[in-house]
Design a protein around this motif. Sequence first.
Motif, PDB file in Angstrom:
ATOM      1  N   ALA A  67       0.492  -0.954  -0.194  1.00  0.00           N
ATOM      2  CA  ALA A  67       0.212  -0.027  -0.273  1.00  0.00           C
ATOM      3  C   ALA A  67       1.014   1.482   0.277  1.00  0.00           C
ATOM      4  N   ALA A  68       0.146   2.909  -0.207  1.00  0.00           N
ATOM      5  CA  ALA A  68       0.663   3.949  -0.230  1.00  0.00           C
ATOM      6  C   ALA A  68      -0.128   4.701   0.829  1.00  0.00           C
ATOM      7  N   GLU A  69       1.498   4.333   1.613  1.00  0.00           N
ATOM      8  CA  GLU A  69       0.862   6.132   2.319  1.00  0.00           C
ATOM      9  C   GLU A  69       1.301   7.277   1.981  1.00  0.00           C
ATOM     10  N   PRO A  70       0.831   8.145   1.122  1.00  0.00           N
ATOM     11  CA  PRO A  70       1.501   9.632   0.991  1.00  0.00           C
ATOM     12  C   PRO A  70       1.525  10.108   1.718  1.00  0.00           C
ATOM     13  N   THR A  71       3.084  11.102   1.912  1.00  0.00           N
ATOM     14  CA  THR A  71       3.074  12.168   3.249  1.00  0.00           C
ATOM     15  C   THR A  71       1.803  13.313   2.604  1.00  0.00           C
ATOM     16  N   ASP A  72       2.088  14.158   3.999  1.00  0.00           N
ATOM     17  CA  ASP A  72       1.058  15.388   3.894  1.00  0.00           C
ATOM     18  C   ASP A  72       1.772  16.723   3.030  1.00  0.00           C
ATOM     19  N   ASP A  73       2.616  16.307   2.925  1.00  0.00           N
ATOM     20  CA  ASP A  73       3.984  17.536   2.930  1.00  0.00           C
ATOM     21  C   ASP A  73       3.493  18.007   1.480  1.00  0.00           C
ATOM     22  N   PRO A  74       3.426  19.285   1.331  1.00  0.00           N
ATOM     23  CA  PRO A  74       2.726  19.835   0.680  1.00  0.00           C
ATOM     24  C   PRO A  74       3.235  19.836  -0.725  1.00  0.00           C
ATOM     25  N   LYS A  75       4.598  19.891   0.010  1.00  0.00           N
ATOM     26  CA  LYS A  75       5.965  20.252  -1.577  1.00  0.00           C
ATOM     27  C   LYS A  75       6.025  18.820  -2.050  1.00  0.00           C
ATOM     28  N   VAL A  76       5.105  17.390  -1.894  1.00  0.00           N
ATOM     29  CA  VAL A  76       5.636  16.828  -2.629  1.00  0.00           C
ATOM     30  C   VAL A  76       4.644  15.789  -3.234  1.00  0.00           C
ATOM     31  N   LEU A  77       4.338  15.816  -4.481  1.00  0.00           N
ATOM     32  CA  LEU A  77       3.416  15.256  -5.056  1.00  0.00           C
ATOM     33  C   LEU A  77       2.489  13.575  -5.012  1.00  0.00           C
ATOM     34  N   ALA A  78       1.498  13.318  -5.007  1.00  0.00           N
ATOM     35  CA  ALA A  78       1.055  11.736  -4.342  1.00  0.00           C
ATOM     36  C   ALA A  78       1.575  11.195  -5.934  1.00  0.00           C
ATOM     37  N   LYS A  79       1.645  11.715  -7.041  1.00  0.00           N
ATOM     38  CA  LYS A  79       1.877  10.907  -8.435  1.00  0.00           C
ATOM     39  C   LYS A  79       3.599  10.621  -7.630  1.00  0.00           C
ATOM     40  N   GLU A  80       4.054  11.461  -7.829  1.00  0.00           N
ATOM     41  CA  GLU A  80       5.511  10.451  -6.568  1.00  0.00           C
ATOM     42  C   GLU A  80       5.273   9.356  -5.764  1.00  0.00           C
TER      43      GLU A  80
END
Length: 197
Positions: A99-112
């Motif tokens: 699974a993916a748990e994307p960071t909530d850091d706004p500078k990080v793109l979910a796609k990445e």
Amino acid sequence: MDVLEAIKTRRSVGLVSEKPVPQDLLEQILEAGTWAPCHHRTEPWRYFVLTGDGRKPLGEALAKIAEKDMEDPSTENNQKKLAKRLRKPFRAPAVIVVAAEPTDDPKVLAKEEYGAVYSSIQNMLLAAHALGLGGFWRTGKPTYDPLMQDLFGLSKDGEVLGFLYIGFPEKDIPAGNRKHINDVTKWISTADGLKRN
């Protein structure tokens, strides 16, 4: 086995024996997954290793998801389909849910973040192959159903991206083939190399 040989000889192996996969081999596979490239070093991958009866809840979730699309789940034909879904996780002695748990850091793109987890999956499949194991990466519509998100306790932004069925191959792995690199590559060495006519 060197990495280039592993890349060229790895195949999806759906037919594996019921022989349990030793935990140390599973740990090596998981560790390989954690060495995937990852922008901003967020390490968004999450793994759930299902063995023995631990595979049963996954089968139940697959059946529930299938049932949602059935007009009448009680028909004989649909009951057979649901029973087949219940058995799916038992096709291999170990299932690694990724699974993916994307960071909530706004500078990080979910796609990445998703790209990093897909890279992690490839690392794990190559590691399994190098260790003499067969691996099969399953996805499809049920993978992304909210029931999966709930089953594995993911956040509202988390998502299951695949199921890796891992076991010892029951038969020889056949050779594969790919298009030649010239069929899928354009070499660009001048500034106007990308201009279209």
